[in-house]
Motif scaffolding. Structure first.
Motif, short mmCIF file in Angstrom:
data_model
loop_
_atom_site.label_atom_id
_atom_site.label_comp_id
_atom_site.label_asym_id
_atom_site.label_seq_id
_atom_site.Cartn_x
_atom_site.Cartn_y
_atom_site.Cartn_z
N LEU A 32 -14.49 -11.23 -0.07
CA LEU A 32 -15.82 -10.65 0.08
C LEU A 32 -15.89 -9.92 1.41
O LEU A 32 -15.47 -10.46 2.43
CB LEU A 32 -16.87 -11.77 0.04
CG LEU A 32 -18.32 -11.42 0.29
CD1 LEU A 32 -18.87 -10.61 -0.88
CD2 LEU A 32 -19.13 -12.69 0.46
N ARG A 33 -16.41 -8.71 1.39
CA ARG A 33 -16.56 -7.96 2.64
C ARG A 33 -17.72 -8.54 3.44
O ARG A 33 -18.83 -8.63 2.95
CB ARG A 33 -16.82 -6.50 2.32
CG ARG A 33 -16.98 -5.62 3.55
CD ARG A 33 -16.92 -4.16 3.15
NE ARG A 33 -17.50 -3.19 4.03
CZ ARG A 33 -17.33 -3.05 5.33
NH1 ARG A 33 -16.59 -3.90 5.98
NH2 ARG A 33 -17.90 -2.09 6.02
N MET A 34 -17.42 -8.94 4.67
CA MET A 34 -18.44 -9.48 5.56
C MET A 34 -18.27 -8.85 6.94
O MET A 34 -17.16 -8.61 7.39
CB MET A 34 -18.29 -11.00 5.70
CG MET A 34 -18.74 -11.77 4.51
SD MET A 34 -18.72 -13.55 4.83
CE MET A 34 -17.19 -13.98 4.05
N GLU A 35 -19.40 -8.65 7.58
CA GLU A 35 -19.42 -8.16 8.97
C GLU A 35 -19.58 -9.36 9.90
O GLU A 35 -19.94 -10.45 9.46
CB GLU A 35 -20.61 -7.20 9.16
CG GLU A 35 -20.66 -6.05 8.19
CD GLU A 35 -19.51 -5.09 8.36
OE1 GLU A 35 -19.01 -4.94 9.50
OE2 GLU A 35 -19.09 -4.49 7.35
N HIS A 55 -12.58 -25.72 5.72
CA HIS A 55 -13.65 -25.34 4.80
C HIS A 55 -14.86 -26.26 4.98
O HIS A 55 -16.00 -25.80 4.99
CB HIS A 55 -13.17 -25.39 3.34
CG HIS A 55 -12.34 -24.22 2.94
ND1 HIS A 55 -10.97 -24.27 2.93
CD2 HIS A 55 -12.68 -22.98 2.52
CE1 HIS A 55 -10.49 -23.10 2.53
NE2 HIS A 55 -11.51 -22.29 2.28
N ALA A 56 -14.60 -27.54 5.14
CA ALA A 56 -15.70 -28.50 5.32
C ALA A 56 -16.44 -28.23 6.62
O ALA A 56 -17.68 -28.29 6.66
CB ALA A 56 -15.16 -29.93 5.30
N GLN A 57 -15.71 -27.91 7.69
CA GLN A 57 -16.36 -27.61 8.96
C GLN A 57 -17.20 -26.33 8.85
O GLN A 57 -18.32 -26.28 9.34
CB GLN A 57 -15.32 -27.43 10.07
CG GLN A 57 -14.69 -28.73 10.49
CD GLN A 57 -13.60 -28.49 11.52
OE1 GLN A 57 -12.89 -27.50 11.47
NE2 GLN A 57 -13.48 -29.42 12.45
N ILE A 84 -12.32 -15.40 5.72
CA ILE A 84 -11.58 -15.89 4.54
C ILE A 84 -12.15 -17.23 4.10
O ILE A 84 -12.42 -17.45 2.92
CB ILE A 84 -10.07 -15.97 4.84
CG1 ILE A 84 -9.50 -14.56 4.98
CG2 ILE A 84 -9.34 -16.75 3.75
CD1 ILE A 84 -8.09 -14.50 5.53
N LEU A 85 -12.36 -18.14 5.07
CA LEU A 85 -12.94 -19.45 4.74
C LEU A 85 -14.32 -19.29 4.12
O LEU A 85 -14.64 -19.91 3.10
CB LEU A 85 -13.02 -20.33 5.99
CG LEU A 85 -11.70 -20.78 6.61
CD1 LEU A 85 -11.97 -21.50 7.92
CD2 LEU A 85 -10.91 -21.64 5.66
N LEU A 86 -15.14 -18.46 4.74
CA LEU A 86 -16.51 -18.26 4.25
C LEU A 86 -16.52 -17.58 2.88
O LEU A 86 -17.33 -17.93 2.02
CB LEU A 86 -17.33 -17.47 5.26
CG LEU A 86 -17.67 -18.23 6.54
CD1 LEU A 86 -18.19 -17.28 7.61
CD2 LEU A 86 -18.66 -19.35 6.26
N SER A 87 -15.62 -16.64 2.67
CA SER A 87 -15.59 -15.98 1.35
C SER A 87 -15.16 -16.96 0.27
O SER A 87 -15.66 -16.89 -0.86
CB SER A 87 -14.68 -14.74 1.37
OG SER A 87 -13.32 -15.08 1.48
N ASP A 88 -14.28 -17.91 0.60
CA ASP A 88 -13.93 -18.97 -0.35
C ASP A 88 -15.18 -19.77 -0.70
O ASP A 88 -15.44 -20.05 -1.88
CB ASP A 88 -12.89 -19.92 0.23
CG ASP A 88 -11.50 -19.31 0.36
OD1 ASP A 88 -11.24 -18.26 -0.25
OD2 ASP A 88 -10.68 -19.91 1.09
N LEU A 89 -15.95 -20.13 0.32
CA LEU A 89 -17.16 -20.92 0.09
C LEU A 89 -18.18 -20.15 -0.74
O LEU A 89 -18.86 -20.74 -1.59
CB LEU A 89 -17.76 -21.36 1.43
CG LEU A 89 -16.89 -22.33 2.25
CD1 LEU A 89 -17.48 -22.52 3.65
CD2 LEU A 89 -16.71 -23.65 1.54
N GLY A 93 -19.66 -20.87 -4.66
CA GLY A 93 -21.09 -21.03 -4.85
C GLY A 93 -21.77 -21.99 -3.89
O GLY A 93 -22.93 -22.33 -4.09
N VAL A 94 -21.07 -22.40 -2.84
CA VAL A 94 -21.68 -23.36 -1.91
C VAL A 94 -22.28 -22.70 -0.67
O VAL A 94 -22.96 -23.35 0.11
CB VAL A 94 -20.68 -24.48 -1.51
CG1 VAL A 94 -20.27 -25.29 -2.74
CG2 VAL A 94 -19.46 -23.93 -0.81
N VAL A 95 -22.03 -21.41 -0.51
CA VAL A 95 -22.58 -20.64 0.61
C VAL A 95 -23.03 -19.29 0.07
O VAL A 95 -22.38 -18.71 -0.80
CB VAL A 95 -21.54 -20.45 1.74
CG1 VAL A 95 -21.96 -19.39 2.73
CG2 VAL A 95 -21.27 -21.76 2.45
#
Length: 123
Positions: A32-35, A55-57, A84-89, A93-95
């Motif tokens: 996911l593209r994020m700034e 990921h948990a942190q 990358i971690l945030l796009s996984d989340l 569907g958790v973020v």
């Protein structure tokens, strides 16, 4: 000696004991593209399975609205690895992630100082 206020993967003298490319499983781009100023927040949904420590942190840091830059700084990871971690989340569907307001003035010294402070905390 491991720092008492850091997770088990950080050493005061040596820095992060796990290389960033290991944290991202060798991936170099998020799905996911994020700034840096993209806003992220936990949705309250449960992850599809057990989360790894990073990921948990990251999920824990999304309990309130925060920026990608802040998550990267608090995890002491390069911004691309945090993305990358945030796009996984987000994919799980958790973020939720939202692009920064296009009308936000990114040349505002207060905004730039906030980003700089978050990045300096990462060092």
């Amino acid at each position: 000696m491991l720092s008492t206020d850091e997770d088990q993967w950080f050493d005061d003298a040596a820095g992060r004991l796990i290389r960033p490319y290991t944290v991202s499983n060798g991936r170099t781009e998020p799905t996911l593209r994020m700034e840096l100023l993209s806003m992220v927040i936990a949705t309250g949904r449960r992850p599809p399975g057990p989360l790894g420590p990073e990921h948990a942190q990251a999920l824990g840091l999304c309990g309130t609205v925060t920026t990608v830059a802040e998550v990267a700084a608090r995890l002491r990871l390069p911004a691309v690895v945090a993305k990358i971690l945030l796009s996984d989340l987000v994919d799980w569907g958790v973020v939720d992630a939202r692009a920064p307001d296009p009308m936000a003035e990114t040349s505002n010294p207060a905004v730039l100082e906030t980003i700089l402070n978050a990045l300096e905390r990462r060092l």
